[in-house]
Design a protein around this motif. Structure first.
Motif, PDB file in Angstrom:
ATOM      1  N   LEU B 322      -3.256  -4.210   6.853  1.00  0.00           N
ATOM      2  CA  LEU B 322      -2.244  -3.595   5.788  1.00  0.00           C
ATOM      3  C   LEU B 322      -0.895  -3.890   6.570  1.00  0.00           C
ATOM      4  O   LEU B 322       0.259  -4.072   5.853  1.00  0.00           O
ATOM      5  N   LEU B 323      -1.006  -3.905   7.801  1.00  0.00           N
ATOM      6  CA  LEU B 323       0.302  -4.058   8.544  1.00  0.00           C
ATOM      7  C   LEU B 323       1.202  -5.284   8.149  1.00  0.00           C
ATOM      8  O   LEU B 323       2.181  -5.536   7.813  1.00  0.00           O
ATOM      9  N   VAL B 324       0.299  -6.387   8.371  1.00  0.00           N
ATOM     10  CA  VAL B 324       0.683  -7.857   8.109  1.00  0.00           C
ATOM     11  C   VAL B 324       1.166  -7.885   6.605  1.00  0.00           C
ATOM     12  O   VAL B 324       2.148  -8.489   6.319  1.00  0.00           O
ATOM     13  N   GLY B 325       0.121  -7.212   5.574  1.00  0.00           N
ATOM     14  CA  GLY B 325       0.690  -7.285   4.150  1.00  0.00           C
ATOM     15  C   GLY B 325       2.079  -6.595   3.929  1.00  0.00           C
ATOM     16  O   GLY B 325       2.925  -6.993   3.330  1.00  0.00           O
ATOM     17  N   ALA B 326       2.149  -5.552   4.700  1.00  0.00           N
ATOM     18  CA  ALA B 326       3.291  -4.800   4.444  1.00  0.00           C
ATOM     19  C   ALA B 326       4.663  -5.400   4.890  1.00  0.00           C
ATOM     20  O   ALA B 326       5.429  -5.601   4.272  1.00  0.00           O
ATOM     21  N   VAL B 327       4.538  -6.067   6.132  1.00  0.00           N
ATOM     22  CA  VAL B 327       5.565  -6.765   6.664  1.00  0.00           C
ATOM     23  C   VAL B 327       5.898  -7.866   5.940  1.00  0.00           C
ATOM     24  O   VAL B 327       7.446  -8.148   5.417  1.00  0.00           O
ATOM     25  N   ILE B 328       5.332  -8.992   5.411  1.00  0.00           N
ATOM     26  CA  ILE B 328       5.307 -10.197   4.384  1.00  0.00           C
ATOM     27  C   ILE B 328       5.802  -9.486   3.138  1.00  0.00           C
ATOM     28  O   ILE B 328       6.866 -10.228   2.699  1.00  0.00           O
ATOM     29  N   THR B 329       5.414  -8.531   2.701  1.00  0.00           N
ATOM     30  CA  THR B 329       6.027  -7.960   1.133  1.00  0.00           C
ATOM     31  C   THR B 329       7.392  -7.433   1.326  1.00  0.00           C
ATOM     32  O   THR B 329       8.311  -7.618   0.666  1.00  0.00           O
ATOM     33  N   ALA B 330       7.697  -6.734   2.572  1.00  0.00           N
ATOM     34  CA  ALA B 330       8.955  -6.308   2.877  1.00  0.00           C
ATOM     35  C   ALA B 330       9.858  -7.125   3.035  1.00  0.00           C
ATOM     36  O   ALA B 330      10.891  -7.112   2.037  1.00  0.00           O
ATOM     37  N   GLN B 331       9.517  -8.328   3.682  1.00  0.00           N
ATOM     38  CA  GLN B 331      10.426  -9.143   3.705  1.00  0.00           C
ATOM     39  C   GLN B 331      10.887 -10.131   2.426  1.00  0.00           C
ATOM     40  O   GLN B 331      11.781 -10.403   2.160  1.00  0.00           O
ATOM     41  N   THR B 332       9.635 -10.236   1.657  1.00  0.00           N
ATOM     42  CA  THR B 332       9.695 -11.059   0.283  1.00  0.00           C
ATOM     43  C   THR B 332      10.806 -10.225  -0.634  1.00  0.00           C
ATOM     44  O   THR B 332      11.775 -10.633  -1.076  1.00  0.00           O
ATOM     45  N   GLY B 403     -10.436   2.974  -3.273  1.00  0.00           N
ATOM     46  CA  GLY B 403      -9.736   3.443  -2.105  1.00  0.00           C
ATOM     47  C   GLY B 403      -8.744   1.998  -1.770  1.00  0.00           C
ATOM     48  O   GLY B 403      -7.594   2.296  -1.482  1.00  0.00           O
ATOM     49  N   ALA B 404      -9.337   0.801  -1.821  1.00  0.00           N
ATOM     50  CA  ALA B 404      -8.450  -0.215  -1.064  1.00  0.00           C
ATOM     51  C   ALA B 404      -7.397  -0.507  -2.115  1.00  0.00           C
ATOM     52  O   ALA B 404      -6.162  -0.723  -1.551  1.00  0.00           O
ATOM     53  N   ALA B 405      -7.577  -0.328  -3.385  1.00  0.00           N
ATOM     54  CA  ALA B 405      -6.508  -0.464  -4.404  1.00  0.00           C
ATOM     55  C   ALA B 405      -5.354   0.562  -4.323  1.00  0.00           C
ATOM     56  O   ALA B 405      -4.237   0.099  -4.090  1.00  0.00           O
ATOM     57  N   VAL B 406      -5.783   1.516  -4.331  1.00  0.00           N
ATOM     58  CA  VAL B 406      -4.853   2.600  -3.970  1.00  0.00           C
ATOM     59  C   VAL B 406      -3.943   2.426  -2.650  1.00  0.00           C
ATOM     60  O   VAL B 406      -2.818   2.415  -2.649  1.00  0.00           O
ATOM     61  N   LEU B 407      -4.402   2.107  -1.366  1.00  0.00           N
ATOM     62  CA  LEU B 407      -3.952   1.812  -0.286  1.00  0.00           C
ATOM     63  C   LEU B 407      -3.043   0.598  -0.368  1.00  0.00           C
ATOM     64  O   LEU B 407      -1.895   0.395   0.140  1.00  0.00           O
ATOM     65  N   THR B 408      -3.578  -0.351  -1.076  1.00  0.00           N
ATOM     66  CA  THR B 408      -2.612  -1.755  -1.338  1.00  0.00           C
ATOM     67  C   THR B 408      -1.456  -1.373  -1.921  1.00  0.00           C
ATOM     68  O   THR B 408      -0.354  -1.671  -1.775  1.00  0.00           O
ATOM     69  N   ILE B 409      -1.725  -0.528  -3.180  1.00  0.00           N
ATOM     70  CA  ILE B 409      -0.372  -0.076  -4.060  1.00  0.00           C
ATOM     71  C   ILE B 409       0.692   0.547  -2.988  1.00  0.00           C
ATOM     72  O   ILE B 409       1.971   0.397  -3.022  1.00  0.00           O
ATOM     73  N   LEU B 410       0.214   1.544  -2.211  1.00  0.00           N
ATOM     74  CA  LEU B 410       1.097   2.507  -1.455  1.00  0.00           C
ATOM     75  C   LEU B 410       1.488   1.580  -0.649  1.00  0.00           C
ATOM     76  O   LEU B 410       2.845   1.924  -0.140  1.00  0.00           O
ATOM     77  N   THR B 411       1.167   0.422   0.147  1.00  0.00           N
ATOM     78  CA  THR B 411       1.466  -0.381   1.259  1.00  0.00           C
ATOM     79  C   THR B 411       2.554  -1.014   0.291  1.00  0.00           C
ATOM     80  O   THR B 411       3.882  -1.321   0.912  1.00  0.00           O
ATOM     81  N   ALA B 412       2.489  -1.603  -0.726  1.00  0.00           N
ATOM     82  CA  ALA B 412       3.459  -2.370  -1.420  1.00  0.00           C
ATOM     83  C   ALA B 412       4.728  -1.413  -1.788  1.00  0.00           C
ATOM     84  O   ALA B 412       5.704  -1.749  -1.526  1.00  0.00           O
TER      85      ALA B 412
END
Lengths: 238, 433
Positions: B322-332, B403-412
């Motif tokens: 999640l952290l890796v996803g969050a950092v790259i998404t934030a940067q994008t 659960g994964a879908a909800v967490l993914t959206i929250l991360t984004a």
């Protein structure tokens, strides 16, 4: 109004006790060499940059207000009601069509619904001769067309003041003339005050009043030869 | 096409973007041409209009996302990566721990009755047959007679020496026996009726040192014969050893008295009735524990999942994803917003409230998350098929997927909040040079 930049020995005055009057239906041109403070004066007048001293008075909803005595949200509201901007670049969203560039201002700013925003944006594009281009994105438009869309975005909410910073600098003179004619037509037919900053002498013939700014000081030159309101070949603001 | 010549105005002249959005030198019609309404037409600037007029109701955020697909691809990829990582890890873990409830999942009993507080099928302690049988048979809505089920760990002596723990599953072998594993064919059941015969999963052959049918080994000192192998009864810690009640009682003689069993199994008229009977039994007899088969199965998995702390390990790995996803998404999102800074600054100059632009960025981050999920799902299914082909089961429960879908959206969305920094820094004054 006065405005300086820097401190101590590095302090430099961009504006020294400058006074400007803008009238409805008038196109005012501000000229001066590079770095003479033209953009600073435009920013102070338009509510984007506070002066060190002085006031900017304007008519707002039937009373005279001091733009720089307002709170930030009040000034934002004032700009929303009264000002349109045209900058050097076109600053159009690459993903949006010409029509949407105008609609977004009406929907997000004035809070119009989809149908009304669309109708007003279409009307404006038609007046600017961009009827055929309304569904095109910036990459599909020529430079002149893009600047006309940018003008449409500034005019579509029917502002009292239109501030233009070097609006023709990215255009050849043929397209530049079209832009100036459009701005003049807006000034005369909509009773808007147009304030154009430029260093291009060829613009003088389009101005009602010309200001020269040099080392922070302002001189006024009225233009008796200013042409009568121009009706554009592309359905103007008549 | 008009003949073109290079503008004499050079750098001060018009610039117009080419098809790649890069700015190229200005060209204009040669002298003598009448000024066309579109003198700067760039034949390479033609693009497919993905959102023509009749589809303009698509939001600005979604439209921008689609227009700049390549820019946002990194964010979508990162979000998809973290979603895939999360779902596969949890799925593999659930698949792994499914083996702990195999005896329950492969029998057709609806109700399991065992010792007090038994939480996993391998933890049952002996209970009295007569007492518990009487308690069960008093209930209405049962189908057939309760059956004994003898289960416990035993020590298996490999033919070449060395010991291995195994788990004995002794059940009735009648054609309609509720306790007989469903993988046992009638032939195997028949073979198991021979004294001291066993059946194991073929994947456990090596582990037990058995090579084929007829091989003999000792379990708890009792010499037994392998009469068949099955598939689908894979074990995690100790091989499951299926046998008759008689053989099981002989092997577990020191553990089970003749009047004791580990479990009593019975079928019910309906799943609903089974639940009712279980509730009644647990309320009436707190010193024993009744489960529906579904509950017992879940209880086994949950016990081992929490007992081994494997959930914590998976949690950390998923957090990292999640952290890796969050950092790259934030940067994008940050760089995409900064790329539109001049356009946003123009809107701000026109008096458009900054919160509208915040809303646009947040909506974009939502769509990046949603697109990531759409990309992730087929990948998850393909990888789970691959894992299954390699012998590792991935359990894709809807709860895990949701659960994964909800967490993914929250991360984004979290990444979007981070990217709002860029919007805060935009000032209309920057447009005046």
């Amino acid at each position: 109004m006065s405005r300086s930049f820097g401190d101590g020995a590095l302090k430099r005055f961009a504006l020294r006790d400058v006074t400007v009057d803008l009238f409805p239906g008038q196109l005012a041109l501000l000229m001066g060499p590079s770095g003479s403070g033209k953009s600073t004066l435009l920013a102070v007048l338009s509510g984007l940059l506070p002066p060190d001293s002085g006031q900017v008075f304007a008519e707002d909803q039937g009373r005279t207000v001091d733009v720089w005595a307002m709170t930030d949200p009040e000034r934002e509201q004032f700009r929303l009601r009264h000002t349109g901007f045209i900058f050097q670049g076109y600053n159009l969203f690459p993903a949006l069509t010409a029509l949407q560039q105008l609609e977004i201002v009406l929907k997000w700013g004035a809070g119009l619904d989809n149908a009304e925003a669309r109708s007003r944006a279409e009307d404006m594009l038609k007046r600017l001769g961009l009827d055929q281009q309304k569904s095109k994105k910036p990459a599909q438009l020529s430079g002149g067309e893009k600047q006309r869309v940018a003008i449409g975005r500034a005019l579509v909410k029917d502002p009292t003041f239109i501030f233009a910073d070097e609006p023709t600098s990215a255009l050849d003179w043929e397209n530049g003339k079209v832009v100036l004619e459009l701005l003049r037509a807006a000034a005369h037919s909509r009773q808007a005050s147009i304030f154009v900053v430029s260093h291009d002498d060829r613009m003088k013939e389009y101005a009602d009043v010309i200001y020269h700014l040099n080392e922070g000081r302002l001189e006024v030159e009225h233009n008796p030869a200013a042409p009568a309101p121009i009706h554009l070949p592309v359905e103007g603001f008549s | 096409m008009l003949p073109l010549s290079v503008s004499e105005r050079g750098l001060g002249g018009e610039v117009c973007p080419n098809a790649d959005g890069e700015r190229s030198e200005y060209w204009r019609p040669a002298a003598g041409e009448t000024s066309p309404p579109n003198p700067l037409h760039n034949p390479f600037a033609e693009r497919t209009d993905y959102f023509p007029e009749d589809r303009r109701r698509v939001s600005y955020a979604l439209q921008t996302l689609w227009h700049e697909k390549t820019r946002y691809a990194a964010g979508v990829g990162a979000v998809a990566f973290s979603a895939v990582l999360m779902v596969l890890q949890v799925g593999l873990l659930l698949g792994l721990f499914e083996t702990t409830s195999i005896p329950v999942d492969h029998t057709s009993a609806d109700i399991w009755v065992g010792s007090q507080d038994v939480r996993s099928v391998d933890l049952g302690v002996p209970i009295g047959v007569n007492l518990h049988m009487a308690r069960l048979t008093g209930k209405s809505g049962l189908v057939g007679q309760p059956e004994l089920y003898l289960a416990n760990y035993a020590n298996l002596t490999r033919p070449n020496g060395g010991m291995e723990r195994c788990f004995i599953l002794g059940s009735g072998l009648d054609p309609d026996a509720a306790g007989a594993a469903d993988v046992l064919t009638p032939e195997l059941k028949s073979a198991l009726t021979m004294p001291d015969s066993i059946v194991i999963d073929e994947s456990d052959l090596n582990r037990t040192g058995l090579t084929g049918l007829g091989d003999r080994i000792k379990i708890n000192g009792v010499e037994v014969t392998l009469v068949g192998t099955v598939r689908g009864m894979k074990s995690l810690a100790a091989p499951w050893v299926m046998c008759s009640l008689t053989t099981a009682r002989k092997i577990l003689a020191t553990y089970l008295q003749p009047d004791q069993t580990t479990y009593l199994l019975v079928r019910a008229e309906s799943p609903q009735r089974a639940k009712e009977i279980v509730n009644e039994l647990n309320a009436e007899y707190p010193e024993m524990q009744a489960h529906t088969a579904d509950d017992f199965s879940f209880s086994c998995r949950w016990y081992w999942l929490t007992r081994t702390k494997a959930g914590i390990a998976i949690g950390y790995a998923a957090l990292l994803g999640l952290l890796v996803g969050a950092v790259i998404t934030a940067q994008t999102l940050y760089s995409a917003t900064m790329a539109s800074a001049r356009e946003f600054a123009t809107l701000l100059a026109l008096g458009i409230p900054r919160k509208k632009i915040y809303g646009l960025v947040m909506e974009q981050s939502f769509w990046v998350g949603a697109a990531g999920i759409v990309v992730a799902w087929p990948v998850v299914y393909l990888l789970s098929l691959g894992a299954a082909a390699g012998g590792a089961k991935v359990v894709l429960r809807w709860e895990v997927l949701a659960g994964a879908a909800v967490l993914t959206i929250l991360t984004a969305l979290g990444s979007g909040l981070f990217a709002l920094r860029s919007v805060r820094s935009i000032q209309p004054m920057s447009l005046l040079r």
